[in-house]
Structure formats: structure tokens, C-alpha cells
Design a protein around this motif. Structure first.
Motif, mmCIF file in Angstrom:
data_model
loop_
_atom_site.group_PDB
_atom_site.id
_atom_site.type_symbol
_atom_site.label_atom_id
_atom_site.label_comp_id
_atom_site.label_asym_id
_atom_site.label_seq_id
_atom_site.Cartn_x
_atom_site.Cartn_y
_atom_site.Cartn_z
ATOM 1 N N MET A 1 -1.637 65.628 -23.166
ATOM 2 C CA MET A 1 -0.648 66.606 -22.719
ATOM 3 C C MET A 1 0.694 65.920 -22.442
ATOM 4 O O MET A 1 0.755 64.924 -21.735
ATOM 5 N N SER A 2 1.765 66.495 -23.012
ATOM 6 C CA SER A 2 3.061 65.882 -22.708
ATOM 7 C C SER A 2 3.668 66.557 -21.480
ATOM 8 O O SER A 2 3.265 67.656 -21.097
ATOM 9 N N THR A 3 4.666 65.926 -20.919
ATOM 10 C CA THR A 3 5.225 66.405 -19.657
ATOM 11 C C THR A 3 6.418 67.322 -19.901
ATOM 12 O O THR A 3 7.310 66.997 -20.683
ATOM 13 N N THR A 4 6.415 68.469 -19.225
ATOM 14 C CA THR A 4 7.565 69.384 -19.334
ATOM 15 C C THR A 4 8.622 69.001 -18.310
ATOM 16 O O THR A 4 9.801 68.907 -18.622
ATOM 17 N N LEU A 5 8.179 68.791 -17.096
ATOM 18 C CA LEU A 5 9.142 68.547 -16.011
ATOM 19 C C LEU A 5 8.633 67.421 -15.120
ATOM 20 O O LEU A 5 7.466 67.396 -14.741
ATOM 21 N N GLU A 6 9.545 66.517 -14.799
ATOM 22 C CA GLU A 6 9.161 65.461 -13.860
ATOM 23 C C GLU A 6 10.290 65.250 -12.854
ATOM 24 O O GLU A 6 11.383 64.808 -13.200
ATOM 25 N N ILE A 7 9.980 65.590 -11.621
ATOM 26 C CA ILE A 7 10.968 65.405 -10.544
ATOM 27 C C ILE A 7 10.536 64.197 -9.737
ATOM 28 O O ILE A 7 9.376 64.088 -9.329
ATOM 29 N N LYS A 8 11.485 63.268 -9.542
ATOM 30 C CA LYS A 8 11.135 62.060 -8.792
ATOM 31 C C LYS A 8 12.050 61.892 -7.591
ATOM 32 O O LYS A 8 13.274 61.838 -7.740
ATOM 33 N N ASP A 9 11.446 61.853 -6.426
ATOM 34 C CA ASP A 9 12.137 61.459 -5.201
ATOM 35 C C ASP A 9 13.455 62.212 -4.989
ATOM 36 O O ASP A 9 14.501 61.608 -4.767
ATOM 37 N N LEU A 10 13.394 63.527 -5.045
ATOM 38 C CA LEU A 10 14.618 64.345 -5.014
ATOM 39 C C LEU A 10 15.061 64.649 -3.581
ATOM 40 O O LEU A 10 14.301 65.173 -2.764
ATOM 41 N N TYR A 11 16.322 64.281 -3.317
ATOM 42 C CA TYR A 11 16.956 64.609 -2.035
ATOM 43 C C TYR A 11 18.126 65.544 -2.324
ATOM 44 O O TYR A 11 18.987 65.220 -3.135
ATOM 45 N N VAL A 12 18.143 66.687 -1.650
ATOM 46 C CA VAL A 12 19.221 67.659 -1.886
ATOM 47 C C VAL A 12 19.771 68.161 -0.563
ATOM 48 O O VAL A 12 19.023 68.481 0.365
ATOM 49 N N GLU A 13 21.107 68.214 -0.518
ATOM 50 C CA GLU A 13 21.774 68.740 0.673
ATOM 51 C C GLU A 13 22.496 70.049 0.350
ATOM 52 O O GLU A 13 23.033 70.214 -0.736
ATOM 53 N N ASP A 15 25.514 72.244 2.286
ATOM 54 C CA ASP A 15 26.451 72.199 3.427
ATOM 55 C C ASP A 15 26.117 71.037 4.370
ATOM 56 O O ASP A 15 26.017 71.224 5.592
ATOM 57 N N SER A 16 25.904 69.866 3.791
ATOM 58 C CA SER A 16 25.597 68.638 4.543
ATOM 59 C C SER A 16 24.261 68.689 5.284
ATOM 60 O O SER A 16 23.980 67.834 6.126
ATOM 61 N N LYS A 17 23.483 69.705 5.022
ATOM 62 C CA LYS A 17 22.168 69.757 5.656
ATOM 63 C C LYS A 17 21.112 69.385 4.611
ATOM 64 O O LYS A 17 21.080 69.953 3.523
ATOM 65 N N GLU A 18 20.300 68.407 4.957
ATOM 66 C CA GLU A 18 19.296 67.952 4.006
ATOM 67 C C GLU A 18 18.153 68.968 3.919
ATOM 68 O O GLU A 18 17.546 69.333 4.919
ATOM 69 N N ILE A 19 17.904 69.457 2.697
ATOM 70 C CA ILE A 19 16.850 70.465 2.543
ATOM 71 C C ILE A 19 15.639 69.841 1.834
ATOM 72 O O ILE A 19 14.515 69.935 2.313
ATOM 73 N N LEU A 20 15.886 69.216 0.693
ATOM 74 C CA LEU A 20 14.787 68.528 0.009
ATOM 75 C C LEU A 20 14.860 67.044 0.362
ATOM 76 O O LEU A 20 15.922 66.427 0.302
ATOM 77 N N LYS A 21 13.705 66.509 0.733
ATOM 78 C CA LYS A 21 13.699 65.143 1.281
ATOM 79 C C LYS A 21 12.651 64.303 0.580
ATOM 80 O O LYS A 21 11.591 64.037 1.128
ATOM 81 N N GLY A 22 12.940 63.964 -0.648
ATOM 82 C CA GLY A 22 12.023 63.081 -1.372
ATOM 83 C C GLY A 22 10.925 63.834 -2.090
ATOM 84 O O GLY A 22 9.757 63.430 -2.071
ATOM 85 N N LEU A 23 11.327 64.932 -2.748
ATOM 86 C CA LEU A 23 10.335 65.752 -3.445
ATOM 87 C C LEU A 23 10.020 65.169 -4.824
ATOM 88 O O LEU A 23 10.913 64.817 -5.580
ATOM 89 N N SER A 24 8.744 65.030 -5.110
ATOM 90 C CA SER A 24 8.313 64.605 -6.448
ATOM 91 C C SER A 24 7.304 65.614 -6.973
ATOM 92 O O SER A 24 6.471 66.115 -6.214
#
Lengths: 251, 442
Positions: A1-13, A15-24
Motif C-alpha cells: 500500500m502506498s501512502t496518501t498523506l503523511e503528517i509529521k510533527d505538525l505545530y500550528v498556531e 492568532d499566536s495560540k498553539e492549537i496543534l502540538k506535534g501531530l503526526s
């Protein structure tokens, strides 16, 4: 099976507020993944970031979609290469008929992929067939996009758009909210029909009910900005029984 | 300004040969009452409430001579072919009749020029070409203010030509009637047109008034005043599309008298680079009379567009609906003033008004002022005003479906205008859409 989506260590802010904190998160080709999690855990943020909404600051991490850097693609490029977000709150666009909207979108995507555009007749034929599958009346073709639609109609219209655009990766952001049992079943069947075409999906939901119909391959629990637990459908049952606190171990 | 008023007064006296009907007592008196009113009031300045958004500087500083230089050379580029559903078309070039085009004119429809009627049927016009005082503003303090109507007075004195449409009892006009005004005036001139649309009982008619002033370099001042009568049980759709050049000041006035059980729809679409102002004053004079007034203002570059509406509910159970949509780009400015007046005793009135503006640039400016003057007890009136930019949510929604940003913007902007265009009768939709397309492409 090949990979469609790979999220690695995602941090997202936002309005300066951290919402995603290292999502994989990794989604294989043809995989249907459910993401469950308490309110405010970052589920909708993840959906918006994947679709390319502005206003989200990517602090760290990578997202590979079919081997490409998704974060470098514009919103419309993502759509043309098969990313589809079914909105939690579909947006009303007065003055634009649903058929005009979907045809403009479909032809823009086709143009972008170097394919021929569909003419009015070809489009109508396809739209009629898809509407029939979703048990939708054709009246809504001429109605303005989502204007005056009931909650159920809006969600059904999202699935109609999805089925017209036949994406590679569908993100369903609480598509089950506001639907009664019958509508839920039709919507789920609509999504399942597309799965025959090797659709990968991320289903964001609060409820077990939708998962009964969609039968996801994997279930991820998102809490405080990252995936804290991954499992199969038994995880959803456990969640139903113990609640988020019971699983995350938070007090 | 006093100087200028005097100059126009002298000009009126000096150019009498240009103004038809001075041999008819009532028309001569009407013109003279009007020039006297203008001499007293002058052009409205910012102290007049209806004119306080923008000063028409050029109008107050420049002197325009009545246009008299007709060469009868017609620029065919601006005259498109007559539409297939157009039963009769009257074409004016620089305010002079060039052609009346029709194939088989059905019975009961009379369409000709104002000068034709003045010459052959002056009695028909009497009391129908009305004095500017008729639509003077009644302030809540009971003062009658004639100043907002001074352009109408000016037009009443100086008009040289116009069109007359007369639809006889129970006649339903198939297709539509077009009045086409093409203007390529010379510098510092003015031209004023006075028209009349008279529908007898039970008749039905659609009219397109198409005003195209192409005056890129030369400053000109034009006005159209149209007196409209919709008799009992009749129905009129009056559609006014105005395109103006950079240096054109055009002031349009529609005065509608709408009687029992009758219906009057007025749609104005303005897309101009200069200054265009359109005023609609509609009086609902009989029970169950209704009116719908729609306006679409498309501003770009340095244009100034103004829309003013006033609906007066003078009888019970009357209905009005007003909708304005304003789209502004670059340095353009616009205003919308919408007024609903419900007279004492006009119970059962239903009046809606909505004005929405879309600003596409940082420098675009709009003023929107809804006003309700309700002197009756049992009425339902609503008004709403919004001013905003393109919605980011809508933009994201479209782009998330693969529609490129530029195309998404176009789709949203035209959908904003489509709220007006989609309500047009089908004969006019394509023409209106073309105005939108030209607006995008300019």
C-alpha cells in the motif's frame, strides 16, 4: 500500500495560540481514518490546514500528500490534485446557482489537470446521475449554493460536490452533525460508493453512529493538539464507554 | 453661484428657439415657473439633505450651454441592433431623434417624441408633464422644500426633447419598448430630456431606457426626467441602464404615480466613470398599489454614483420593496439614500428596503442611509444596510473546490450583482450581464 498523506510533527498556531502540538498521522491509499477527540482538541484546525485555509501559522512539521509538499500548494492546487474538505458549516453563496458553482469547480480542476472541460450537457448528465445516487431532487441545481438549505440538505450537498469532484483524499469535518438517521445513512452510502474508487478519507466526528456506517480502518484520538492513541474500531467502542477522560487518563 | 443662476436665466431667455412648446400657454407657464424656481434655488448644495454626500463642484462652477450643434452624424459603434423582442425602438443621438424602428406595431401603442406630441397632441401632455413642485420634499416639520428638486426644475425649463409612451386601456404590449439615448456631446454643453410613460387602466408594458454617454474628454451635463403614470390595474416594468463617460454628469429622475391595484417595477443599473445620480420618487396613490425599486451601482476609477429612492405610501394596503446593490472598485464613491414615507391612515402598508455594498478596494467609499417616516399605526416596514468586503469564508469555500482566486472573486462579485440582475425580466438579463462583464473588463 502506498501512502496518501503523511503528517509529521505538525505545530500550528492561530492568532499566536498553539492549537496543534506535534501531530503526526499517516493515511495509506484507500484507508479510511476516523479522528475523534474532545471539543477544542484541534480537529477542525487540522481539516482547515489540510485544505489550505489562510490564517493558520505552520510553526513546524511537514505534510506530504502523494509524495508532494502539501504546504507549498495553493488551496486550489490542493483541490485539483484531489484534496476535498466537506465543511462542518457549508458556506452560503447567494446569487450563484449550485450547478454553476459545481461546474465551475469541476472544469477549473480539469483545466488545471490538463483535461478537457465538460460541456453543459455532459455536466448535467453526470450531475443527474450523482444526485440520483444521493436521493437528491434536481431542484437544488438551480438553487443558490447552500442558501435556504436545511442542515441535512447542506451536508448532502457537500457529499454531492464530493462525488462530482471525485477526490483522492476526502476530509469529512463533522459531516454527521445535524443529520437525522435516514440522512446519515444516505450520506454514508454516498461516501462508501466513492470508496470503491480507492478513496482515502479522514472522518472527523464525535459520534460512533457515523462510524457504524463508514467502517473506518483506523481510529485516532486527538487530544490537546496531537494524536494520543490509535487503534481499530474497538477504540471507538471503548471511547463510547469510558469517554475521553477515561482514555486520555486526564483527571 | 448667484451669478451662475442669473447666467442660466439669461441663457433660457436667449435660447428660446431651442425649447419646444413655448407657443402653448400651459407649457410656457410650466417652463417659466421652473426657471423662476431654479433662479431662486440654484443647484442644490450640501445644505440640502438629499445632496449632502458629495458636492457637484463642476455643476456649481462651470457654465454649460444648451446643446444645439446637431450634425446628424451617427456613431454606429454605440448603436447595437434592435433586440428581437423589442416591438418599437426610439433612437436619440445627442438628444435629437434619429430613428423610430418597428416592424408591426400592435394597436393601442403610441410611441413618439415629445416634440411630436407637442406639435400634434399637446392636450395629451397637459398635466402629465409635471411641475418640479409636485415632488417637492415635505419635511416632518411640514415645511415643503423645493430645493432637492431644483435639477428637475432645471430640466423642466431647459428640456429640448424626450419620448412619450402611451399604452391604451387593457393593451398588453408584447415584448418591450426601448428608448435609446446616445450622447457624444461637445465640450461644456448640456442636454435635458423629458419623457412621459402613460399606461391606461389594465395595460401592461416593459420599457428599457438605455442611456449611453460617451464623453471621455469633454465635460458635459445631461439629465433625464421621466413622468410615469400607472393607472388602475396596470403594470409597468421600467428598466434604466446608464453608462457614462469620464466627464459626464448625468442626473436621472423618475417620478411615478401608481394607482389602485397597479404595479410599477423600476430597475436602474449604473456603470459610469463620471458622475451619475438616479432618483426614483414613487407615490402609491391607490389601494393595493405596489412598487419594486432595484438599483445596481457599479463604480470604478474615480466615478461617483448616487442612488436615491423615495416611496410614499398614500393609501391603505400598499406594498413597496427596495433593493440596492453597490459594487465599488479603485477610487470610486457612491451613496444610497432610501426613504419610505407612510402617510397618516395608510394602514396595512408593507415596505422593505435593503442596501448592500461591496467595497473591493481600500479607497472606495460608500454612504448608505435608509430612512423611514411612518405616520400610520398598522404598518410593517423593514430596512437593512450592510457594507463590507468580499467574504473570506466564501473565497475559501470556492477555492477549496479548485476555483482559482481570480475566478472566485469574479464569481462572488457577479453573484452580488446577480441579486438585482436575476430579478429582471428575461428580455433584459443578457444586456445587464454584459454591463457587468464590461465592468470587470474595464
Amino acid at each position: 500500500m502506498s501512502t496518501t498523506l503523511e503528517i509529521k510533527d505538525l505545530y500550528v498556531e492561530v492568532d499566536s495560540k498553539e492549537i496543534l502540538k506535534g501531530l503526526s498521522l499517516k493515511i495509506e491509499h484507500g484507508e479510511m481514518a476516523a479522528i475523534m477527540g474532545p471539543n477544542g482538541s484541534g480537529k477542525s484546525t487540522l481539516a482547515s490546514v489540510l485544505a489550505g485555509k489562510e490564517g493558520y501559522n505552520i510553526v513546524n512539521g511537514t505534510i506530504k500528500y502523494l509524495g508532494n509538499d502539501l504546504l507549498k500548494m495553493s488551496t486550489e492546487e490542493r483541490a485539483s490534485s484531489g484534496v476535498f474538505l466537506a465543511f462542518q458549516y457549508p458556506v452560503e453563496i447567494p446569487g450563484v446557482a449550485t450547478s454553476t458553482f459545481v461546474r465551475t469547480a469541476l472544469n477549473a480542476q480539469r483545466r488545471n489537470r490538463g483535461e478537457d472541460e465538460l460541456d453543459a450537457m455532459e455536466f448535467l448528465k453526470l450531475a443527474r446521475q450523482k444526485a440520483k445516487e444521493l436521493e437528491m431532487s434536481e431542484d437544488f441545481f438551480q438553487r443558490a449554493v447552500n442558501v435556504g438549505f436545511s442542515g441535512g440538505e447542506k451536508k448532502r450537498a457537500e457529499v454531492f460536490q464530493m462525488s462530482m469532484l471525485s477526490p483522492t483524499l476526502a476530509i469529512l469535518d463533522e459531516t454527521d452533525s445535524g443529520l437525522d438517521i435516514d440522512a446519515l445513512k444516505i450520506v454514508a452510502e454516498g461516501v462508501n460508493k466513492l470508496r470503491d474508487n480507492k478513496l482515502s478519507g479522514i472522518v472527523i466526528t464525535h459520534y460512533q453512529r457515523l462510524l457504524d456506517y463508514l467502517k473506518p480502518d483506523t481510529i485516532h484520538i486527538l487530544a490537546d493538539g496531537k494524536i494520543i492513541k490509535t487503534g481499530d474500531k474497538s477504540l471507538a467502542l471503548l471511547l463510547e464507554e469510558k469517554g475521553y477522560q477515561g482514555i486520555t487518563g486526564a483527571n | 453661484m448667484k451669478n451662475l443662476q442669473h447666467k442660466y436665466y439669461e441663457s433660457y431667455k436667449d435660447n428660446k428657439l431651442l425649447f419646444p412648446g413655448l407657443d402653448i400657454t400651459w407649457l410656457k407657464e410650466l417652463r417659466e415657473e421652473a426657471i423662476a424656481q431654479f433662479k431662486k434655488d440654484g443647484f442644490p448644495d450640501k445644505s440640502v439633505e438629499e445632496w449632502n454626500n458629495h458636492s457637484y463642484k463642476n455643476l456649481k462652477e462651470k457654465y454649460f450651454t444648451p446643446f444645439s450643434d446637431n450634425k446628424f452624424e451617427i456613431n454606429s459603434k454605440l448603436i447595437e441592433k434592435r433586440g428581437s423582442n423589442c416591438v418599437i425602438r426610439v433612437v436619440f443621438y445627442n438628444g435629437t431623434l434619429t430613428n423610430i424602428e418597428y416592424d408591426n406595431l400592435p394597436e393601442g401603442i403610441e410611441v413618439n417624441t415629445l416634440t411630436h406630441f407637442i406639435k400634434h397632441k399637446p392636450s395629451f401632455l397637459k398635466d402629465k408633464i409635471s411641475s418640479a413642485y409636485k415632488y417637492a420634499e415635505e419635511r416632518l416639520s411640514n415645511i415643503v422644500d423645493s430645493r432637492p428638486q431644483s435639477i428637475v426644475a432645471f430640466n423642466t425649463a431647459f428640456h429640448q426633447e424626450g419620448a412619450v409612451i402611451h399604452i391604451k386601456k387593457n393593451v398588453k404590449v408584447p415584448g418591450f419598448i426601448e428608448l435609446l439615448h446616445i450622447g457624444e456631446y461637445s465640450k461644456d454643453t448640456m442636454q435635458h430630456m423629458r419623457s412621459l410613460v402613460y399606461l391606461e387602466e389594465g395595460s401592461e408594458c416593459e420599457v428599457l431606457e438605455n442611456i449611453i454617454n460617451d464623453t471621455a474628454n469633454d465635460l458635459v451635463f445631461t439629465s433625464n426626467v421621466t413622468d410615469i403614470y400607472v393607472s388602475k390595474g396596470a403594470s409597468l416594468s421600467f428598466n434604466c441602464f446608464i453608462k457614462g463617460g469620464t466627464n459626464n454628469i448625468h442626473i436621472n429622475n423618475i417620478h411615478g404615480a401608481v394607482h389602485e391595484d397597479s404595479k410599477f417595477t423600476s430597475t436602474s443599473i449604473m456603470s459610469a466613470l463620471g458622475q451619475v445620480r438616479s432618483e426614483n420618487r414613487i407615490n402609491l396613490l391607490g389601494e393595493n398599489a405596489s412598487t419594486k425599486i432595484d438599483m445596481l451601482l457599479l463604480g470604478s476609477k474615480d466615478s461617483l454614483l448616487e442612488g436615491l429612492t423615495k416611496v410614499k405610501h398614500s393609501k391603505k394596503n400598499t406594498f413597496s420593496d427596495q433593493k440596492a446593490r453597490i459594487i465599488l472598485n479603485e477610487n470610486s464613491k457612491a451613496s444610497f439614500q432610501g426613504k419610505v414615507r407612510v402617510d397618516k391612515g395608510s394602514d396595512g402598508t408593507l415596505a422593505n428596503m435593503s442596501s448592500k455594498s461591496l467595497l473591493l478596494s481600500k479607497k472606495a467609499r460608500v454612504n448608505s442611509k435608509p430612512e423611514l417616516e411612518i405616520l400610520a399605526d398598522d404598518v410593517r416596514c423593514s430596512h437593512g444596510v450592510t457594507i463590507g468586503n468580499l467574504s473570506l469564508e466564501q473565497m475559501f469555500y470556492l477555492r477549496s473546490r479548485g476555483i482559482p482566486e481570480v475566478e472566485a472573486r469574479k464569481l462572488l462579485v457577479s453573484s452580488f450583482g446577480n441579486i438585482i440582475i436575476d430579478d429582471l425580466n428575461k428580455n433584459f438579463i443578457d444586456k445587464a450581464k454584459k454591463i457587468m462583464t464590461d465592468y470587470f473588463n474595464d
